[in-house]
Motif scaffolding. Structure first.
Motif, PDB file in Angstrom:
ATOM      1  N   VAL A  81     -49.238 -37.157  39.921  1.00 19.49           N
ATOM      2  CA  VAL A  81     -48.389 -38.334  40.146  1.00 19.49           C
ATOM      3  C   VAL A  81     -46.920 -37.960  39.985  1.00 19.49           C
ATOM      4  O   VAL A  81     -46.078 -38.337  40.811  1.00 19.49           O
ATOM      5  CB  VAL A  81     -48.793 -39.491  39.207  1.00 19.49           C
ATOM      6  CG1 VAL A  81     -47.769 -40.621  39.247  1.00 19.49           C
ATOM      7  CG2 VAL A  81     -50.183 -40.010  39.574  1.00 19.49           C
ATOM      8  N   LYS A  82     -46.592 -37.205  38.932  1.00 20.68           N
ATOM      9  CA  LYS A  82     -45.191 -36.802  38.731  1.00 20.68           C
ATOM     10  C   LYS A  82     -44.716 -35.928  39.885  1.00 20.68           C
ATOM     11  O   LYS A  82     -43.592 -36.080  40.373  1.00 20.68           O
ATOM     12  CB  LYS A  82     -45.011 -36.081  37.392  1.00 20.68           C
ATOM     13  CG  LYS A  82     -43.542 -35.736  37.123  1.00 20.68           C
ATOM     14  CD  LYS A  82     -43.270 -35.427  35.690  1.00 20.68           C
ATOM     15  CE  LYS A  82     -41.771 -35.186  35.492  1.00 20.68           C
ATOM     16  NZ  LYS A  82     -41.377 -35.214  34.093  1.00 20.68           N
ATOM     17  N   ASP A  85     -44.155 -38.156  42.905  1.00 18.94           N
ATOM     18  CA  ASP A  85     -42.930 -38.942  42.684  1.00 18.94           C
ATOM     19  C   ASP A  85     -41.695 -38.079  42.914  1.00 18.94           C
ATOM     20  O   ASP A  85     -40.702 -38.536  43.477  1.00 18.94           O
ATOM     21  CB  ASP A  85     -42.890 -39.503  41.261  1.00 18.94           C
ATOM     22  CG  ASP A  85     -43.862 -40.640  41.021  1.00 18.94           C
ATOM     23  OD1 ASP A  85     -44.411 -41.205  41.998  1.00 18.94           O
ATOM     24  OD2 ASP A  85     -44.089 -40.963  39.833  1.00 18.94           O
ATOM     25  N   HIS A  86     -41.762 -36.822  42.473  1.00 19.11           N
ATOM     26  CA  HIS A  86     -40.628 -35.893  42.642  1.00 19.11           C
ATOM     27  C   HIS A  86     -40.394 -35.581  44.121  1.00 19.11           C
ATOM     28  O   HIS A  86     -39.250 -35.484  44.568  1.00 19.11           O
ATOM     29  CB  HIS A  86     -40.878 -34.610  41.845  1.00 19.11           C
ATOM     30  CG  HIS A  86     -39.762 -33.637  41.919  1.00 19.11           C
ATOM     31  ND1 HIS A  86     -38.558 -33.847  41.287  1.00 19.11           N
ATOM     32  CD2 HIS A  86     -39.650 -32.452  42.570  1.00 19.11           C
ATOM     33  CE1 HIS A  86     -37.744 -32.828  41.548  1.00 19.11           C
ATOM     34  NE2 HIS A  86     -38.390 -31.962  42.320  1.00 19.11           N
ATOM     35  N   ALA A  87     -41.476 -35.415  44.866  1.00 22.29           N
ATOM     36  CA  ALA A  87     -41.454 -35.297  46.334  1.00 22.29           C
ATOM     37  C   ALA A  87     -40.693 -34.092  46.869  1.00 22.29           C
ATOM     38  O   ALA A  87     -40.103 -34.161  47.950  1.00 22.29           O
ATOM     39  CB  ALA A  87     -40.930 -36.587  46.969  1.00 22.29           C
ATOM     40  N   TYR A 105     -54.183 -40.954  45.324  1.00 20.52           N
ATOM     41  CA  TYR A 105     -52.854 -40.359  45.185  1.00 20.52           C
ATOM     42  C   TYR A 105     -52.458 -39.431  46.327  1.00 20.52           C
ATOM     43  O   TYR A 105     -51.351 -39.524  46.847  1.00 20.52           O
ATOM     44  CB  TYR A 105     -52.755 -39.610  43.853  1.00 20.52           C
ATOM     45  CG  TYR A 105     -53.005 -40.495  42.671  1.00 20.52           C
ATOM     46  CD1 TYR A 105     -52.078 -41.459  42.304  1.00 20.52           C
ATOM     47  CD2 TYR A 105     -54.179 -40.401  41.950  1.00 20.52           C
ATOM     48  CE1 TYR A 105     -52.314 -42.304  41.233  1.00 20.52           C
ATOM     49  CE2 TYR A 105     -54.424 -41.247  40.858  1.00 20.52           C
ATOM     50  CZ  TYR A 105     -53.488 -42.193  40.521  1.00 20.52           C
ATOM     51  OH  TYR A 105     -53.724 -43.031  39.466  1.00 20.52           O
ATOM     52  N   ARG A 109     -49.819 -40.330  49.898  1.00 18.20           N
ATOM     53  CA  ARG A 109     -48.470 -39.884  49.537  1.00 18.20           C
ATOM     54  C   ARG A 109     -48.095 -38.478  49.990  1.00 18.20           C
ATOM     55  O   ARG A 109     -46.927 -38.186  50.184  1.00 18.20           O
ATOM     56  CB  ARG A 109     -48.297 -39.995  48.026  1.00 18.20           C
ATOM     57  CG  ARG A 109     -48.464 -41.459  47.581  1.00 18.20           C
ATOM     58  CD  ARG A 109     -48.132 -41.678  46.158  1.00 18.20           C
ATOM     59  NE  ARG A 109     -46.742 -41.365  45.886  1.00 18.20           N
ATOM     60  CZ  ARG A 109     -46.271 -41.163  44.666  1.00 18.20           C
ATOM     61  NH1 ARG A 109     -47.064 -41.241  43.625  1.00 18.20           N
ATOM     62  NH2 ARG A 109     -44.996 -40.887  44.484  1.00 18.20           N
TER      63      ARG A 109
END
Length: 167
Positions: A81-82, A85-87, A105, A109
């Protein structure tokens, strides 16, 4: 530091083979799951288990390489997830495409998935090469630099993600 092979009574540390980094041809800004200084992951900054890279900052723009720890059931999910989110970077995880976490997840994404040819043989902490794991892995690409490196790497089949239509 991932458990990519059965390790009953052994270790959950399995290091990404150096050949993957050679094929990618990148220097990363951060390895948040590093086994320690002097390791072969080409990263300018590292966080070790003692640093707890999950709680440390991953600055915007940093190109991250992540081989997350797999402690317990779904122990890698907070790391994933982190990362998402950082992508910006590349993560290597089990290719458990039928698992709930993959569809919750990764599918909605991730930008690019790269499935390496054959079974990836991870390196044990003692330097020995692990036997072929009983499952495949997938490299998840996020951001232009990471995706371009995966596409030109020759590591295997790459696909851009097209998720299900919105409900």
């Amino acid at each position: 530091m991932a458990e990519h092979e059965p390790s009953i009574g052994a270790t959950s540390d399995w290091y990404t083979p150096p050949e993957i980094f050679k094929a990618l041809g990148l220097v990363f800004d951060l390895d948040p799951c590093s086994p320690g200084p002097g390791h072969w992951v080409p990263a300018q900054r590292i966080y070790t288990k003692q640093d707890d890279g999950l709680r440390q900052p991953w600055l915007p723009g940093w190109l991250v390489f992540m081989n997350p720890p797999f402690g317990g059931r779904n122990g890698h999910v907070p790391w994933l997830v982190k990362f998402l989110d950082h992508a910006n970077g590349i993560a290597i995880v089990r290719a458990y495409t039928s698992s709930g976490w993959f569809h919750k997840y990764v599918v909605p994404r991730a930008e690019l998935l790269c499935c390496p040819n054959g079974k990836t043989k991870f390196i044990r902490p003692d330097g020995s090469i692990g036997k072929q794991p009983g499952h495949a892995v997938v490299l998840i690409g996020m951001g232009r630099v990471a995706n371009d490196a995966l596409l030109r790497s020759g590591l295997g089949f790459c696909a851009r993600i097209v998720g299900p239509p919105d409900a």
